[in-house]
Motif scaffolding. Structure first.
Motif, mmCIF file in Angstrom:
data_model
loop_
_atom_site.group_PDB
_atom_site.id
_atom_site.type_symbol
_atom_site.label_atom_id
_atom_site.label_comp_id
_atom_site.label_asym_id
_atom_site.label_seq_id
_atom_site.Cartn_x
_atom_site.Cartn_y
_atom_site.Cartn_z
ATOM 1 N N LEU A 108 -22.676 16.057 52.954
ATOM 2 C CA LEU A 108 -24.075 16.181 52.539
ATOM 3 C C LEU A 108 -24.982 15.107 53.122
ATOM 4 O O LEU A 108 -26.202 15.180 52.969
ATOM 5 C CB LEU A 108 -24.163 16.142 51.012
ATOM 6 C CG LEU A 108 -23.501 17.308 50.275
ATOM 7 C CD1 LEU A 108 -23.456 17.034 48.788
ATOM 8 C CD2 LEU A 108 -24.243 18.611 50.564
ATOM 9 N N ALA A 109 -24.399 14.109 53.789
ATOM 10 C CA ALA A 109 -25.165 12.943 54.228
ATOM 11 C C ALA A 109 -26.303 13.302 55.170
ATOM 12 O O ALA A 109 -27.356 12.657 55.153
ATOM 13 C CB ALA A 109 -24.229 11.923 54.890
ATOM 14 N N ARG A 110 -26.129 14.336 55.991
ATOM 15 C CA ARG A 110 -27.163 14.695 56.967
ATOM 16 C C ARG A 110 -28.104 15.775 56.451
ATOM 17 O O ARG A 110 -28.799 16.431 57.224
ATOM 18 C CB ARG A 110 -26.531 15.148 58.282
ATOM 19 C CG ARG A 110 -25.786 14.049 59.013
ATOM 20 C CD ARG A 110 -25.583 14.381 60.468
ATOM 21 N NE ARG A 110 -26.848 14.443 61.206
ATOM 22 C CZ ARG A 110 -26.942 14.522 62.531
ATOM 23 N NH1 ARG A 110 -25.840 14.541 63.261
ATOM 24 N NH2 ARG A 110 -28.106 14.583 63.112
ATOM 25 N N ASN A 111 -28.113 15.954 55.135
ATOM 26 C CA ASN A 111 -28.985 16.970 54.531
ATOM 27 C C ASN A 111 -28.815 18.329 55.218
ATOM 28 O O ASN A 111 -29.754 18.859 55.832
ATOM 29 C CB ASN A 111 -30.453 16.538 54.596
ATOM 30 C CG ASN A 111 -30.714 15.260 53.826
ATOM 31 O OD1 ASN A 111 -30.240 15.112 52.697
ATOM 32 N ND2 ASN A 111 -31.431 14.334 54.434
ATOM 33 N N PRO A 112 -27.621 18.905 55.144
ATOM 34 C CA PRO A 112 -27.361 20.157 55.856
ATOM 35 C C PRO A 112 -28.187 21.318 55.299
ATOM 36 O O PRO A 112 -28.646 21.280 54.156
ATOM 37 C CB PRO A 112 -25.862 20.379 55.614
ATOM 38 C CG PRO A 112 -25.594 19.705 54.304
ATOM 39 C CD PRO A 112 -26.471 18.483 54.318
ATOM 40 N N LYS A 113 -28.330 22.337 56.130
ATOM 41 C CA LYS A 113 -29.053 23.536 55.713
ATOM 42 C C LYS A 113 -28.163 24.481 54.920
ATOM 43 O O LYS A 113 -28.648 25.315 54.152
ATOM 44 C CB LYS A 113 -29.599 24.258 56.950
ATOM 45 C CG LYS A 113 -30.602 23.421 57.749
ATOM 46 C CD LYS A 113 -30.992 24.113 59.045
ATOM 47 C CE LYS A 113 -31.939 23.239 59.853
ATOM 48 N NZ LYS A 113 -32.270 23.861 61.171
ATOM 49 N N VAL A 114 -26.840 24.352 55.127
ATOM 50 C CA VAL A 114 -25.853 25.187 54.435
ATOM 51 C C VAL A 114 -24.644 24.318 54.122
ATOM 52 O O VAL A 114 -24.263 23.466 54.943
ATOM 53 C CB VAL A 114 -25.416 26.394 55.311
ATOM 54 C CG1 VAL A 114 -24.318 27.205 54.623
ATOM 55 C CG2 VAL A 114 -26.608 27.282 55.641
ATOM 56 N N LEU A 115 -24.037 24.503 52.959
ATOM 57 C CA LEU A 115 -22.817 23.781 52.604
ATOM 58 C C LEU A 115 -21.657 24.768 52.564
ATOM 59 O O LEU A 115 -21.714 25.787 51.861
ATOM 60 C CB LEU A 115 -22.971 23.107 51.240
ATOM 61 C CG LEU A 115 -21.753 22.324 50.723
ATOM 62 C CD1 LEU A 115 -21.378 21.200 51.696
ATOM 63 C CD2 LEU A 115 -22.027 21.767 49.330
ATOM 64 N N LEU A 116 -20.599 24.479 53.334
ATOM 65 C CA LEU A 116 -19.426 25.340 53.432
ATOM 66 C C LEU A 116 -18.233 24.618 52.809
ATOM 67 O O LEU A 116 -17.906 23.496 53.208
ATOM 68 C CB LEU A 116 -19.136 25.679 54.895
ATOM 69 C CG LEU A 116 -20.305 26.278 55.693
ATOM 70 C CD1 LEU A 116 -19.929 26.444 57.156
ATOM 71 C CD2 LEU A 116 -20.751 27.615 55.099
ATOM 72 N N LEU A 117 -17.578 25.252 51.842
ATOM 73 C CA LEU A 117 -16.476 24.646 51.099
ATOM 74 C C LEU A 117 -15.211 25.474 51.300
ATOM 75 O O LEU A 117 -15.153 26.631 50.876
ATOM 76 C CB LEU A 117 -16.822 24.574 49.605
ATOM 77 C CG LEU A 117 -18.169 23.936 49.236
ATOM 78 C CD1 LEU A 117 -18.421 24.071 47.736
ATOM 79 C CD2 LEU A 117 -18.207 22.486 49.662
ATOM 80 N N ASP A 118 -14.214 24.883 51.936
ATOM 81 C CA ASP A 118 -12.976 25.604 52.244
ATOM 82 C C ASP A 118 -11.870 25.176 51.277
ATOM 83 O O ASP A 118 -11.177 24.181 51.513
ATOM 84 C CB ASP A 118 -12.559 25.334 53.693
ATOM 85 C CG ASP A 118 -11.419 26.241 54.145
ATOM 86 O OD1 ASP A 118 -11.035 27.142 53.371
ATOM 87 O OD2 ASP A 118 -10.918 26.049 55.263
ATOM 88 N N GLU A 119 -11.717 25.904 50.180
ATOM 89 C CA GLU A 119 -10.726 25.625 49.131
ATOM 90 C C GLU A 119 -10.701 24.129 48.785
ATOM 91 O O GLU A 119 -9.650 23.481 48.827
ATOM 92 C CB GLU A 119 -9.334 26.099 49.569
ATOM 93 C CG GLU A 119 -9.279 27.598 49.806
ATOM 94 C CD GLU A 119 -7.865 28.157 49.749
ATOM 95 O OE1 GLU A 119 -7.129 27.811 48.813
ATOM 96 O OE2 GLU A 119 -7.519 28.932 50.644
#
Length: 377
Positions: free
Chosen positions: A159-170
């Motif tokens: 999250l440090a770079r203020n992403p546009k989308v967060l993807l969580l792989d298990e």
């Protein structure tokens, strides 16, 4: 809003085997969209495709009105942003922290090419660790942190770079339940604050049901159904979806203009006909737990059954009934108090009342059967 419509017949490699893709989903800012399905079904490949680590042949990937990928044919992509241009935060199952770097350095490395001064990068990284309640562990190496702490460092980095989308792989599969519950709480708080689309891959249906606004069921790379959790578990699109989401009571029958016959018995139910299934069609059908009532006494509309197995888990009992003279069996969950009230024991006779309004009918074979994309035998 994240929009994903992709199709591919990839060649793969030894790390990521070949798998066809046919996915269509969207996720609004602040929403969490879960991808569920069996191992090897393509869930992680979808995340990699969104992030730009895997290129599909056809389709469109769009985030907040910006097109990240557009392909009209298998040989040429009109638009194909690099992973850096897409700005996705990616949280992996195994954390992927650098073992020789401290927690603070692991977060700060995400800001290396941000154009920020070193002091600003350190300050922002420390702020993210504080947000994850890890400020006092900034100087510790990953090996000196617990699994849950490592996962929070990895989340801070994502999250440090203020992403546009967060993807969580298990991301929660390798940690214990108390730690998992704490991370659920952190994720819930972040959803409110960040207001970005979040896509979660999980094999845990309870987790998907708890966290997700919508769920897509994937099998052999094919998106079989996308729906809100309640709709998905109450009204699966077909028998394969029902199987993959663990619905226990799935049966075969014949549907004919509002009448559902349940062979080989003579039983039938009057079910609302929505005009989508041709007359006299073989179908699959499900009855949810709240559509089934168990009685100790018979009545004209009740179906006879016998207790086949009975197991208790704390205050919950799971009962398997054999129904009538057929080989069909049906699973029912109830409180231990309800089991005692009905006098249910192994081998006892009971009578089942079905709420026909709760019965959900599905086609046996569907146009999105994943087998249609497999090579001919």
């Amino acid at each position: 809003m994240l929009k994903v419509r992709i199709q591919s017949q990839s060649h793969g490699n030894r790390h990521h085997p070949s798998i066809p893709l046919e996915i269509n989903l969207s996720c609004a800012a602040g929403e969490l969209h879960a991808l569920v399905g069996p191992s090897g079904s393509g869930k992680t490949t979808v995340l990699r495709t969104i992030a730009g680590l895997h290129q599909p042949q056809l389709g469109l990937i769009e985030s907040a009105g910006e097109i990240w990928f557009e392909g009209l044919n298998a040989n040429h992509a009109l638009t194909n942003f690099s992973p850096a241009q897409r700005s996705c935060g990616f949280l992996f199952q195994q954390y992927a922290l650098f073992p020789h770097l401290s927690a603070l350095q692991n977060v700060a490395i995400a800001l290396e090419n941000s154009g920020l001064s070193k002091s600003t990068r350190i300050a922002q990284s420390q702020a993210w660790l504080e947000r994850m309640a890890l400020g006092q562990f900034a100087d510790r190496l990953p090996a000196q942190l617990s699994g849950g702490q490592q996962q929070r460092v990895a989340l801070a980095r994502a999250l440090a770079r203020n992403p546009k989308v967060l993807l969580l792989d298990e991301p929660f599969s390798a940690i214990d339940n108390p730690t998992r519950q704490n991370l659920y709480r952190i994720l819930a708080e972040l959803r409110q604050d960040l207001a970005i689309p979040i896509v979660l891959v999980t094999h845990d249906l309870r987790e998907a049901n708890l966290l997700a606004d919508n769920i897509t069921v994937i099998d052999h790379g094919i998106g079989l159904q996308t729906a809100a959790p309640n709709e998905l578990f109450q009204k699966p699109r077909n028998s394969r979806v029902a199987e993959l989401v663990g619905i226990p009571n799935v049966f075969n029958g014949v549907f004919n203009a509002g009448r559902l016959d349940w062979p080989p018995n003579d039983w039938f139910f009057d079910v609302l006909d929505k005009g989508k299934i041709p007359p006299a069609s073989p179908v699959a059908w499900v009855i949810p737990q709240d559509g089934l009532t168990v009685h100790a006494q018979a009545a004209p509309t009740f179906l006879p059954a016998r207790v086949e197995t009975l197991s208790s888990i704390g205050q919950i009992a799971v009962v398997r009934f054999s129904v009538g003279s057929s080989k069909e069996s049906l699973v029912w969950e109830a409180s231990s108090a309800e089991i005692k009230r009905l006098g249910i024991h192994l081998g006892s006779a009971v009578f089942l009342e079905f709420d026909a309004n709760k019965i959900h009918i599905m086609p046996l074979r569907t146009i999105n059967d994943p087998r249609r994309l497999l090579p001919a035998a």
